[in-house]
Motif scaffolding. Sequence first.
Motif, PDB file in Angstrom:
ATOM      1  N   LEU A  74      95.558  65.581 137.030  1.00 22.20           N
ATOM      2  CA  LEU A  74      94.295  65.572 137.786  1.00 22.20           C
ATOM      3  C   LEU A  74      93.218  66.468 137.186  1.00 22.20           C
ATOM      4  O   LEU A  74      92.058  66.068 137.113  1.00 22.20           O
ATOM      5  N   ARG A  75      93.568  67.653 136.774  1.00 19.02           N
ATOM      6  CA  ARG A  75      92.560  68.547 136.202  1.00 19.02           C
ATOM      7  C   ARG A  75      92.116  68.064 134.824  1.00 19.02           C
ATOM      8  O   ARG A  75      90.941  68.137 134.474  1.00 19.02           O
ATOM      9  N   TYR A  76      93.039  67.535 134.062  1.00 17.20           N
ATOM     10  CA  TYR A  76      92.769  67.144 132.678  1.00 17.20           C
ATOM     11  C   TYR A  76      92.024  65.804 132.583  1.00 17.20           C
ATOM     12  O   TYR A  76      91.118  65.660 131.768  1.00 17.20           O
ATOM     13  N   ARG A  77      92.430  64.833 133.360  1.00 15.28           N
ATOM     14  CA  ARG A  77      91.832  63.485 133.356  1.00 15.28           C
ATOM     15  C   ARG A  77      91.518  63.070 134.790  1.00 15.28           C
ATOM     16  O   ARG A  77      92.113  62.135 135.329  1.00 15.28           O
ATOM     17  N   THR A  78      90.595  63.765 135.411  1.00 12.22           N
ATOM     18  CA  THR A  78      90.349  63.633 136.850  1.00 12.22           C
ATOM     19  C   THR A  78      90.081  62.202 137.291  1.00 12.22           C
ATOM     20  O   THR A  78      90.766  61.694 138.187  1.00 12.22           O
ATOM     21  N   ALA A  79      89.088  61.544 136.722  1.00 10.47           N
ATOM     22  CA  ALA A  79      88.708  60.208 137.200  1.00 10.47           C
ATOM     23  C   ALA A  79      89.856  59.206 137.060  1.00 10.47           C
ATOM     24  O   ALA A  79      90.160  58.459 138.003  1.00 10.47           O
ATOM     25  N   LYS A  80      90.499  59.187 135.907  1.00  8.27           N
ATOM     26  CA  LYS A  80      91.598  58.248 135.677  1.00  8.27           C
ATOM     27  C   LYS A  80      92.787  58.569 136.579  1.00  8.27           C
ATOM     28  O   LYS A  80      93.390  57.665 137.178  1.00  8.27           O
ATOM     29  N   ALA A  81      93.131  59.840 136.697  1.00 10.24           N
ATOM     30  CA  ALA A  81      94.277  60.228 137.529  1.00 10.24           C
ATOM     31  C   ALA A  81      94.029  59.874 138.993  1.00 10.24           C
ATOM     32  O   ALA A  81      94.923  59.354 139.670  1.00 10.24           O
ATOM     33  N   LYS A  82      92.819  60.124 139.483  1.00  8.21           N
ATOM     34  CA  LYS A  82      92.497  59.759 140.865  1.00  8.21           C
ATOM     35  C   LYS A  82      92.587  58.252 141.067  1.00  8.21           C
ATOM     36  O   LYS A  82      93.117  57.787 142.076  1.00  8.21           O
ATOM     37  N   ALA A  83      92.093  57.488 140.121  1.00  2.00           N
ATOM     38  CA  ALA A  83      92.157  56.030 140.224  1.00  2.00           C
ATOM     39  C   ALA A  83      93.607  55.545 140.260  1.00  2.00           C
ATOM     40  O   ALA A  83      93.955  54.643 141.037  1.00  2.00           O
ATOM     41  N   VAL A  84      94.458  56.149 139.444  1.00  4.22           N
ATOM     42  CA  VAL A  84      95.873  55.776 139.437  1.00  4.22           C
ATOM     43  C   VAL A  84      96.504  56.107 140.790  1.00  4.22           C
ATOM     44  O   VAL A  84      97.207  55.272 141.378  1.00  4.22           O
ATOM     45  N   LEU A  85      96.243  57.293 141.303  1.00  3.66           N
ATOM     46  CA  LEU A  85      96.815  57.680 142.603  1.00  3.66           C
ATOM     47  C   LEU A  85      96.323  56.760 143.714  1.00  3.66           C
ATOM     48  O   LEU A  85      97.107  56.336 144.573  1.00  3.66           O
ATOM     49  N   GLU A  86      95.045  56.428 143.700  1.00  4.07           N
ATOM     50  CA  GLU A  86      94.503  55.517 144.716  1.00  4.07           C
ATOM     51  C   GLU A  86      95.145  54.134 144.608  1.00  4.07           C
ATOM     52  O   GLU A  86      95.433  53.496 145.624  1.00  4.07           O
ATOM     53  N   GLY A  87      95.393  53.670 143.386  1.00  5.08           N
ATOM     54  CA  GLY A  87      96.071  52.389 143.197  1.00  5.08           C
ATOM     55  C   GLY A  87      97.492  52.404 143.726  1.00  5.08           C
ATOM     56  O   GLY A  87      97.942  51.439 144.356  1.00  5.08           O
ATOM     57  N   VAL A  88      98.197  53.492 143.479  1.00 12.18           N
ATOM     58  CA  VAL A  88      99.573  53.617 143.976  1.00 12.18           C
ATOM     59  C   VAL A  88      99.574  53.638 145.507  1.00 12.18           C
ATOM     60  O   VAL A  88     100.440  53.023 146.142  1.00 12.18           O
ATOM     61  N   ILE A  89      98.610  54.302 146.094  1.00 14.74           N
ATOM     62  CA  ILE A  89      98.514  54.324 147.559  1.00 14.74           C
ATOM     63  C   ILE A  89      98.338  52.914 148.092  1.00 14.74           C
ATOM     64  O   ILE A  89      98.977  52.523 149.080  1.00 14.74           O
ATOM     65  N   LYS A  90      97.503  52.119 147.454  1.00 12.10           N
ATOM     66  CA  LYS A  90      97.277  50.736 147.891  1.00 12.10           C
ATOM     67  C   LYS A  90      98.536  49.891 147.762  1.00 12.10           C
ATOM     68  O   LYS A  90      98.754  48.975 148.551  1.00 12.10           O
ATOM     69  N   GLU A  91      99.367  50.187 146.760  1.00 11.67           N
ATOM     70  CA  GLU A  91     100.620  49.445 146.567  1.00 11.67           C
ATOM     71  C   GLU A  91     101.612  49.719 147.692  1.00 11.67           C
ATOM     72  O   GLU A  91     102.470  48.892 147.981  1.00 11.67           O
ATOM     73  N   GLY A  92     101.534  50.895 148.294  1.00 15.98           N
ATOM     74  CA  GLY A  92     102.480  51.261 149.341  1.00 15.98           C
ATOM     75  C   GLY A  92     103.805  51.717 148.764  1.00 15.98           C
ATOM     76  O   GLY A  92     103.943  51.920 147.558  1.00 15.98           O
ATOM     77  N   GLY A  93     104.782  51.884 149.613  1.00 18.99           N
ATOM     78  CA  GLY A  93     106.105  52.311 149.178  1.00 18.99           C
ATOM     79  C   GLY A  93     106.235  53.826 149.111  1.00 18.99           C
ATOM     80  O   GLY A  93     105.320  54.575 149.461  1.00 18.99           O
ATOM     81  N   LEU A  94     107.378  54.256 148.636  1.00 22.75           N
ATOM     82  CA  LEU A  94     107.697  55.675 148.588  1.00 22.75           C
ATOM     83  C   LEU A  94     106.730  56.465 147.708  1.00 22.75           C
ATOM     84  O   LEU A  94     106.316  57.567 148.060  1.00 22.75           O
TER      85      LEU A  94
END
Length: 116
Positions: A74-94
């Motif tokens: 997150l600190r190193y690649r903020t925009a990309k890391a946030k986008a990945v986390l948001e995508g994983v949230i949309k996928e659902g699951g553990l």
Amino acid sequence: MELDALVEEFARNVAAQGDAIGRGDSRTGNKHARRYTAALEQLRLRGDEGREALTVLLEHPRADVRATAAGFLLRYRTAKAKAVLEGVIKEGGLAAIGATMTLKRWNEGTWSLDPG
């Protein structure tokens, strides 16, 4: 150990931890968490070169691997890391649970997975 081997070790053990948690086997999950944390520490010792090597996992096919790598980046690649986390949230699951908590901590200003 070479950077690509450390990244592989990180990914393999994040995935193994996720599988163990899915089976309800926290003991095995903790063993794999220690292993991926050790690989991460070795990557951190190499500074931004190690962090950059970890970025390949932001495209990993497994959500748990993508989310865990994104959390540490997150600190190193903020925009990309946030986008990945948001995508994983949309996928659902553990993996979405961890991604949600990571973004919450980031937004609160209490995130400290890679202070630099």
